[in-house]
Scaffold this motif. Structure first.
Motif, PDB file in Angstrom:
ATOM      1  N   ARG A  87       0.838  -1.204   0.000  1.00  0.00           N
ATOM      2  CA  ARG A  87       0.000   0.000   0.000  1.00  0.00           C
ATOM      3  C   ARG A  87       0.869   1.248   0.000  1.00  0.00           C
ATOM      4  O   ARG A  87       0.603   2.204  -0.742  1.00  0.00           O
ATOM      5  CB  ARG A  87      -0.913  -0.023   1.234  1.00  0.00           C
ATOM      6  CG  ARG A  87      -1.641   1.285   1.524  1.00  0.00           C
ATOM      7  CD  ARG A  87      -2.832   1.485   0.632  1.00  0.00           C
ATOM      8  NE  ARG A  87      -3.398   2.816   0.825  1.00  0.00           N
ATOM      9  CZ  ARG A  87      -4.474   3.266   0.200  1.00  0.00           C
ATOM     10  NH1 ARG A  87      -5.119   2.496  -0.663  1.00  0.00           N
ATOM     11  NH2 ARG A  87      -4.921   4.478   0.412  1.00  0.00           N
ATOM     12  N   ARG A  88       1.917   1.275   0.803  1.00  0.00           N
ATOM     13  CA  ARG A  88       2.790   2.441   0.855  1.00  0.00           C
ATOM     14  C   ARG A  88       3.465   2.682  -0.501  1.00  0.00           C
ATOM     15  O   ARG A  88       3.589   3.821  -0.949  1.00  0.00           O
ATOM     16  CB  ARG A  88       3.851   2.245   1.945  1.00  0.00           C
ATOM     17  CG  ARG A  88       4.733   3.455   2.180  1.00  0.00           C
ATOM     18  CD  ARG A  88       5.714   3.198   3.298  1.00  0.00           C
ATOM     19  NE  ARG A  88       5.034   2.831   4.537  1.00  0.00           N
ATOM     20  CZ  ARG A  88       5.666   2.364   5.615  1.00  0.00           C
ATOM     21  NH1 ARG A  88       6.987   2.193   5.588  1.00  0.00           N
ATOM     22  NH2 ARG A  88       4.980   2.066   6.703  1.00  0.00           N
ATOM     23  N   PHE A  89       3.891   1.610  -1.154  1.00  0.00           N
ATOM     24  CA  PHE A  89       4.514   1.728  -2.478  1.00  0.00           C
ATOM     25  C   PHE A  89       3.552   2.371  -3.470  1.00  0.00           C
ATOM     26  O   PHE A  89       3.906   3.305  -4.195  1.00  0.00           O
ATOM     27  CB  PHE A  89       4.939   0.344  -2.969  1.00  0.00           C
ATOM     28  CG  PHE A  89       5.518   0.318  -4.352  1.00  0.00           C
ATOM     29  CD1 PHE A  89       6.877   0.502  -4.557  1.00  0.00           C
ATOM     30  CD2 PHE A  89       4.706   0.084  -5.464  1.00  0.00           C
ATOM     31  CE1 PHE A  89       7.421   0.477  -5.838  1.00  0.00           C
ATOM     32  CE2 PHE A  89       5.232   0.062  -6.741  1.00  0.00           C
ATOM     33  CZ  PHE A  89       6.597   0.254  -6.925  1.00  0.00           C
ATOM     34  N   PHE A  90       2.302   1.885  -3.483  1.00  0.00           N
ATOM     35  CA  PHE A  90       1.346   2.399  -4.464  1.00  0.00           C
ATOM     36  C   PHE A  90       0.820   3.778  -4.106  1.00  0.00           C
ATOM     37  O   PHE A  90       0.406   4.527  -4.992  1.00  0.00           O
ATOM     38  CB  PHE A  90       0.210   1.394  -4.663  1.00  0.00           C
ATOM     39  CG  PHE A  90       0.602   0.251  -5.541  1.00  0.00           C
ATOM     40  CD1 PHE A  90       0.847   0.457  -6.881  1.00  0.00           C
ATOM     41  CD2 PHE A  90       0.768  -1.020  -5.028  1.00  0.00           C
ATOM     42  CE1 PHE A  90       1.233  -0.588  -7.710  1.00  0.00           C
ATOM     43  CE2 PHE A  90       1.158  -2.066  -5.839  1.00  0.00           C
ATOM     44  CZ  PHE A  90       1.393  -1.859  -7.189  1.00  0.00           C
ATOM     45  N   GLU A  91       0.838   4.138  -2.843  1.00  0.00           N
ATOM     46  CA  GLU A  91       0.500   5.516  -2.489  1.00  0.00           C
ATOM     47  C   GLU A  91       1.493   6.484  -3.103  1.00  0.00           C
ATOM     48  O   GLU A  91       1.119   7.560  -3.587  1.00  0.00           O
ATOM     49  CB  GLU A  91       0.487   5.678  -0.966  1.00  0.00           C
ATOM     50  CG  GLU A  91      -0.723   5.083  -0.293  1.00  0.00           C
ATOM     51  CD  GLU A  91      -0.651   5.163   1.218  1.00  0.00           C
ATOM     52  OE1 GLU A  91      -1.709   5.063   1.864  1.00  0.00           O
ATOM     53  OE2 GLU A  91       0.470   5.332   1.760  1.00  0.00           O
ATOM     54  N   ARG A  92       2.744   6.129  -3.117  1.00  0.00           N
ATOM     55  CA  ARG A  92       3.804   7.011  -3.631  1.00  0.00           C
ATOM     56  C   ARG A  92       3.915   6.971  -5.147  1.00  0.00           C
ATOM     57  O   ARG A  92       4.443   7.900  -5.761  1.00  0.00           O
ATOM     58  CB  ARG A  92       5.147   6.621  -3.008  1.00  0.00           C
ATOM     59  CG  ARG A  92       5.211   6.824  -1.499  1.00  0.00           C
ATOM     60  CD  ARG A  92       6.451   6.151  -0.919  1.00  0.00           C
ATOM     61  NE  ARG A  92       7.674   6.620  -1.568  1.00  0.00           N
ATOM     62  CZ  ARG A  92       8.838   5.974  -1.531  1.00  0.00           C
ATOM     63  NH1 ARG A  92       8.931   4.802  -0.889  1.00  0.00           N
ATOM     64  NH2 ARG A  92       9.902   6.462  -2.143  1.00  0.00           N
ATOM     65  N   LEU A  93       3.451   5.899  -5.762  1.00  0.00           N
ATOM     66  CA  LEU A  93       3.581   5.730  -7.209  1.00  0.00           C
ATOM     67  C   LEU A  93       2.833   6.837  -7.966  1.00  0.00           C
ATOM     68  O   LEU A  93       1.662   7.087  -7.695  1.00  0.00           O
ATOM     69  CB  LEU A  93       3.003   4.376  -7.622  1.00  0.00           C
ATOM     70  CG  LEU A  93       2.956   4.075  -9.123  1.00  0.00           C
ATOM     71  CD1 LEU A  93       4.351   3.764  -9.641  1.00  0.00           C
ATOM     72  CD2 LEU A  93       2.001   2.911  -9.403  1.00  0.00           C
ATOM     73  N   PRO A  94       3.456   7.531  -8.922  1.00  0.00           N
ATOM     74  CA  PRO A  94       2.693   8.438  -9.794  1.00  0.00           C
ATOM     75  C   PRO A  94       1.684   7.637 -10.605  1.00  0.00           C
ATOM     76  O   PRO A  94       2.034   6.632 -11.225  1.00  0.00           O
ATOM     77  CB  PRO A  94       3.790   9.054 -10.686  1.00  0.00           C
ATOM     78  CG  PRO A  94       5.065   8.901  -9.906  1.00  0.00           C
ATOM     79  CD  PRO A  94       4.909   7.590  -9.183  1.00  0.00           C
TER      80      PRO A  94
END
Length: 551
Positions: A87-94
């Motif tokens: 979830r943290r990875f995809f929150e940051r993903l443009p």
């Protein structure tokens, strides 16, 4: 209000605002400063490829990560089975742009409850429907939800999919929510947009197209005055005679101006306390209520297309309300012919269509056989929303090949499809579209009602279909490439087929590393689309640097 797809609780009066000219300028500044059914009637699962092989695109194999992508790809692989870190990875993903979004269904339910309280509305306790005061017997003040937690939570469940039981009728509950909170949303389009725009920015997205219904009351009255005529050319002439349609267009533009003022006030644009959404490019898609009489449907179509040619804040038309509704099914082919005719009158207006938001058991088999195909072949849709019943359509392989050849993107809101139709995983045609080279963009549909965000949809795609980081990155790029923003693309050719290679003007540039040269600067200044795409590439560079990518 005319809700997202349900029948009107009261006329939807506001419409379409959020001017883009200053917002596009802000985006450009930010960019530069960053330097079937088939003949044998197979089932959907028989026609989709497995979850892991779904990551293969039209070329038949996943794109390997480039040098700068390897760190992010390695991190994604490492956290793939840890929901919190994923979830943290995809929150940051443009994550590109939001192209399939209904304004009334996009705002959080909690915010709608607060607006209802501010406006002094009441709630009919038997149906949990917001209504005008007074709050007599059988009604409670919406403001009571501020202090009564049980009442608040009951409203959240009635106005959204929160805690909806897995075995319940998600289709009916989903659509019913819009009528229940409709008395809240029509009053404050600008405030709703301020909330949604902030959410889009927080999700690391760079553009928004949102749907609402312009000048619905006046459009309905004009349609009723003119009446029905099966000769569509003559019907359009009657609508425009004496300036009738132009007066409705002027009213819709006035609504847009008022909503824009409310948006700027709510978001504090132009002040030191400006909210993030002030800098977001936004466009409006005019909704058409497909459950109306033929003359009303045609009038709304003509209004939306005329707006799209006369006001840069409006870009396209879409049909809304349940596709399985009685009138929607009976008049589907007529609606496609109406759109085909009007596209000849208004060639600069764009068209994206809810089509194929159906499934076996919801409608009779004959209604599953042609909706996406007619939207593509007859109406000339440039994007398809949902497209879930693809492989149940006659000649569906020809349809997807046509979509791939014409670069007709499909807008995929996974959670909405699961909640309304019960379709997910290998039953969903996501993999099939990708296998045939159809552009695919992820979307939220009604994130407030669904209780999700675009981060959730990307995370679902990664886990369910085994997508690699380069493939997820290209999904984000596709959502800007197939947006209805004006101007030339930052990318060369058909990127879904040949990959994302910078157009000649920017070839050799490194977004986020180098300052654009003269030719590239000219492209970014002249093209709203290229400016937003460049801005995302700068964000990708910063994102990947966080995982040890080369500078």
């Amino acid at each position: 209000m005319t809700s997202r797809r349900s029948g009107p609780a009261r006329p939807f009066r506001f419409l379409a605002a959020a001017c883009l000219c200053p917002l596009l300028a802000a985006s450009l500044s930010a960019a530069h400063s960053a330097s079937a059914h088939s003949a044998s009637a197979h089932s959907a699962s028989n026609h989709s490829i497995s979850a892991r092989s779904a990551s293969a695109g039209a070329a038949g194999a996943p794109r390997p990560p480039a040098v700068g992508e390897r760190g992010a790809a390695a991190h994604l692989h490492a956290v793939r089975n840890d929901p919190r870190l994923l979830r943290r990875f995809f929150e940051r993903l443009p994550k590109g742009g939001e192209l399939h979004n209904h304004l009334s269904g996009a705002v959080s339910t909690e915010y709608l409850i607060e607006l209802a309280a501010e406006d002094g509305l009441c709630v009919e306790t038997s149906t949990m429907t917001a209504v005008e005061p007074p709050c007599g017997p059988g009604r409670r003040r919406a403001a009571d939800a501020r202090t009564d937690r049980a009442f608040h939570d009951a409203l959240v469940r009635a106005w959204s999919m929160q805690d909806f039981p897995a075995g319940g009728n998600g289709h009916d509950h989903f659509f019913a929510t819009f009528g229940k909170f409709g008395a809240v949303t029509w009053r404050h389009p600008g405030k709703l947009l301020a909330e949604v725009a902030d959410d889009v920015v927080r999700q690391n997205q760079f553009y928004l197209e949102t749907m609402a219904t312009p000048a619905s009351g006046s459009a309905r009255r004009l349609a009723d005055e003119v009446g029905w005529d099966a000769d569509l050319g003559r019907l359009h002439g009657r609508l425009t005679a004496g300036g009738g349609l132009d007066r409705v267009v002027a009213e819709a533009r006035g609504e847009a101006d008022a909503a824009e003022r409310e948006f700027r006030a709510a978001a504090r644009c132009g002040t030191p306390e400006a909210r993030p959404g002030c800098a977001l490019p936004v466009r409006w898609i005019a909704q058409v209520s497909r459950g109306g009489s033929p003359e009303r449907v045609f009038t709304q179509m003509a209004l939306g297309m005329r707006l799209a040619e006369r006001d840069p804040r409006f870009v396209a038309v879409n049909l809304v309300q349940p596709e399985d509704g009685e009138t929607a099914l009976a008049d589907y082919r007529l609606h496609m012919r109406m759109l085909a005719h009007l596209r000849g009158v208004y060639p600069r207006a764009h068209l994206t269509l809810h089509a194929g938001e159906l499934w076996p058991g919801l409608v009779k088999p004959e209604h599953l056989a042609f909706h996406i195909g007619e939207a593509v072949d007859v109406a000339g849709a440039e994007r398809i929303g949902h497209g879930v019943d693809l492989v149940h359509e006659d000649g569906w392989q020809r349809t997807v090949r046509t979509m791939a050849a014409r670069e007709i993107a499909v807008e995929v809101p996974f959670t909405s499809n699961a909640q309304i139709l019960g379709v997910k995983g290998d039953d969903h045609p996501f993999a099939t579209y990708r296998r045939y080279g159809v552009p695919v963009v992820l979307a939220t549909d009604d994130p407030g009602v669904s209780r999700i965000d675009i981060t959730h949809e990307y995370q679902y795609a990664a886990r369910t279909y085994g997508l690699s980081y380069p493939e997820l990155k290209d999904l984000a790029r596709a959502s800007l490439e197939y947006a209805f923003l004006p101007g030339d693309s930052l990318w060369h050719g058909n990127p879904t087929r040949s990959g994302y290679h910078l157009a000649a003007a920017c070839r050799g540039e490194r977004p986020g590393v180098t300052t654009p040269g003269p030719l590239c600067r000219n492209l970014l200044r002249s093209s709203a689309k290229a400016a937003v795409q460049w801005r995302q590439e700068v964000a990708f560079h910063a994102f990947e640097r966080g995982f040890g990518a080369p500078r």
